[in-house]
Motif scaffolding. Structure first.
Motif, short mmCIF file in Angstrom:
data_model
loop_
_atom_site.label_atom_id
_atom_site.label_comp_id
_atom_site.label_asym_id
_atom_site.label_seq_id
_atom_site.Cartn_x
_atom_site.Cartn_y
_atom_site.Cartn_z
N ARG A 118 -11.62 6.50 19.67
CA ARG A 118 -12.12 7.87 19.55
C ARG A 118 -12.71 8.10 18.16
NH1 ARG A 118 -14.41 10.53 22.59
NH2 ARG A 118 -12.83 10.58 24.18
N ARG A 119 -12.06 7.61 17.11
CA ARG A 119 -12.59 7.77 15.75
C ARG A 119 -13.94 7.07 15.60
NH1 ARG A 119 -7.29 6.85 14.28
NH2 ARG A 119 -7.69 4.69 13.70
N VAL A 120 -14.07 5.88 16.17
CA VAL A 120 -15.31 5.11 16.04
C VAL A 120 -16.44 5.75 16.84
CG1 VAL A 120 -16.42 2.90 16.63
CG2 VAL A 120 -14.16 2.92 15.56
N LEU A 121 -16.17 6.14 18.07
CA LEU A 121 -17.23 6.64 18.94
C LEU A 121 -17.50 8.14 18.80
CD1 LEU A 121 -16.63 4.67 22.25
CD2 LEU A 121 -18.19 4.14 20.38
N GLY A 122 -16.56 8.87 18.22
CA GLY A 122 -16.76 10.30 18.03
C GLY A 122 -16.31 11.11 19.23
N PRO A 123 -16.40 12.43 19.10
CA PRO A 123 -15.83 13.32 20.10
C PRO A 123 -16.62 13.40 21.41
CG PRO A 123 -16.90 14.59 18.38
CD PRO A 123 -16.95 13.16 17.95
N SER A 124 -17.89 13.04 21.40
CA SER A 124 -18.68 13.23 22.62
C SER A 124 -18.69 12.01 23.55
CB SER A 124 -20.12 13.62 22.27
OG SER A 124 -20.73 12.57 21.53
N ALA A 125 -18.30 10.86 23.05
CA ALA A 125 -18.30 9.66 23.90
C ALA A 125 -17.15 9.73 24.91
CB ALA A 125 -18.16 8.40 23.06
N LEU A 126 -17.37 9.12 26.04
CA LEU A 126 -16.33 9.03 27.05
C LEU A 126 -15.44 7.82 26.74
CD1 LEU A 126 -15.31 10.27 29.64
CD2 LEU A 126 -16.92 8.87 30.89
N VAL A 127 -14.15 8.06 26.63
CA VAL A 127 -13.20 6.98 26.35
C VAL A 127 -12.19 6.95 27.49
CG1 VAL A 127 -11.44 6.08 24.79
CG2 VAL A 127 -13.48 7.19 23.85
N GLY A 128 -12.11 5.81 28.15
CA GLY A 128 -11.13 5.61 29.20
C GLY A 128 -10.09 4.63 28.75
N ALA A 129 -8.90 4.74 29.32
CA ALA A 129 -7.80 3.86 28.95
C ALA A 129 -7.07 3.39 30.19
CB ALA A 129 -6.83 4.58 28.02
N ARG A 182 0.30 9.86 29.47
CA ARG A 182 0.38 11.02 28.56
C ARG A 182 0.01 10.62 27.14
NH1 ARG A 182 4.67 12.36 32.18
NH2 ARG A 182 6.17 11.17 30.96
N ALA A 183 0.44 9.46 26.69
CA ALA A 183 0.13 9.00 25.33
C ALA A 183 -1.38 8.76 25.18
CB ALA A 183 0.91 7.72 25.02
N ALA A 184 -2.00 8.14 26.17
CA ALA A 184 -3.43 7.86 26.09
C ALA A 184 -4.25 9.15 26.04
CB ALA A 184 -3.87 7.00 27.28
N VAL A 185 -3.87 10.12 26.85
CA VAL A 185 -4.58 11.40 26.84
C VAL A 185 -4.38 12.11 25.50
CG1 VAL A 185 -4.67 13.70 27.91
CG2 VAL A 185 -4.59 11.64 29.35
N ALA A 186 -3.16 12.07 24.97
CA ALA A 186 -2.89 12.68 23.66
C ALA A 186 -3.72 12.03 22.56
CB ALA A 186 -1.40 12.58 23.33
N ASP A 187 -4.02 10.74 22.70
CA ASP A 187 -4.80 10.01 21.71
C ASP A 187 -6.31 10.16 21.90
OD1 ASP A 187 -2.58 9.14 20.36
OD2 ASP A 187 -2.56 7.13 21.27
N GLY A 188 -6.73 10.83 22.97
CA GLY A 188 -8.16 11.09 23.14
C GLY A 188 -8.82 10.49 24.35
N ALA A 189 -8.07 9.90 25.26
CA ALA A 189 -8.68 9.36 26.48
C ALA A 189 -9.17 10.50 27.35
CB ALA A 189 -7.69 8.49 27.26
N GLY A 190 -10.39 10.36 27.86
CA GLY A 190 -10.96 11.37 28.73
C GLY A 190 -10.72 11.10 30.20
N TYR A 191 -10.37 9.86 30.52
CA TYR A 191 -10.00 9.49 31.87
C TYR A 191 -9.10 8.27 31.79
CZ TYR A 191 -13.05 5.39 32.12
OH TYR A 191 -13.61 4.16 31.91
N ASP A 195 -6.56 -3.95 23.97
CA ASP A 195 -7.78 -3.67 23.22
C ASP A 195 -7.46 -2.72 22.06
OD1 ASP A 195 -9.30 -5.24 25.01
OD2 ASP A 195 -9.44 -3.56 26.40
N LEU A 196 -8.49 -2.25 21.39
CA LEU A 196 -8.28 -1.27 20.32
C LEU A 196 -7.52 -0.06 20.87
CD1 LEU A 196 -11.72 -1.13 18.48
CD2 LEU A 196 -9.56 -1.96 17.56
N PRO A 197 -6.67 0.56 20.07
CA PRO A 197 -5.97 1.76 20.52
C PRO A 197 -6.96 2.90 20.79
CG PRO A 197 -4.95 0.86 18.53
CD PRO A 197 -6.23 0.11 18.75
#
Length: 192
Positions: free
Chosen positions: A85-96, A105-114, A78-80
């Motif tokens: 994170r850029r599309v949904l903004g800082p408050s949305a929950l993004v899982g990977a 580690r890469a997913a968390v560094a890119d903004g995954a919250g779970y 899917d989308l990286p």
């Protein structure tokens, strides 16, 4: 507190049966069309909000945004995560979805919250999956990203969820036949 039980479904009946028994996240997974995914997400959001449950959308960032969902879960194809994170903004929950410590580690560094990690056990919910990771494989990912919630997915039942103490789980087929009963049973196992 982030829910340790995630229920992945394309059924409003499952959503209705699963919420209201304890902390859960509902992940709407509709593969057929954006319109069907959107309609189900809007209906599920009404049920989830009334019960205080999170409502996420699987794969479809546009649907999550349009429906006002709490967030989205993206897989490897899917989308990286950083783009989501850029599309949904800082408050949305993004899982990977991840399978190993480096990807986690890469997913968390890119903004995954779970992280969704699996398949934990053998499953028939999805074709073409790699071999199951088992409790040790899930544990290796957990150890790689301290403080980030990890949700094991794939072949989850109340019986084998007990093999994953301290982790969260995502259930699909284990919930489908008896959403309320299976949710209650899984929540009891996760509370131990």
């Amino acid at each position: 507190m982030f829910p340790r039980l995630h229920i992945v479904t394309d059924s409003l009946d499952v959503v209705r049966g699963a919420v209201g028994h304890g902390p859960v996240a509902i992940q709407i997974r509709v593969k057929k069309s954006d319109r069907l995914a959107y309609e189900l997400t809007v209906a599920a959001l009404e049920v989830c909000r009334a019960a205080g449950a999170l409502c996420l959308v699987d794969d479809r960032v546009g649907v999550a945004l349009a429906a006002g969902a709490d967030g989205v879960h993206v897989g490897a194809d899917d989308l990286p995560v950083a783009a989501v994170r850029r599309v949904l903004g800082p408050s949305a929950l993004v899982g990977a979805t991840c399978r190993d410590p480096a990807a986690a580690r890469a997913a968390v560094a890119d903004g995954a919250g779970y992280l969704g990690v699996g398949p934990a056990f053998a499953t028939s919910s999805k074709d073409g999956l790699p071999p199951p990771l088992g409790a040790a494989g899930i544990g290796a990912v957990v150890d790689a990203v301290p403080g980030t919630p990890v949700i094991a997915i794939g072949g989850i039942t109340a019986a084998n969820a007990a093999q994953l103490p301290g982790h969260g789980v995502a259930a699909i087929s284990a919930i489908a036949r008896d959403p309320a009963g299976a949710t209650i049973e899984l929540l009891k196992v996760l509370a131990r």
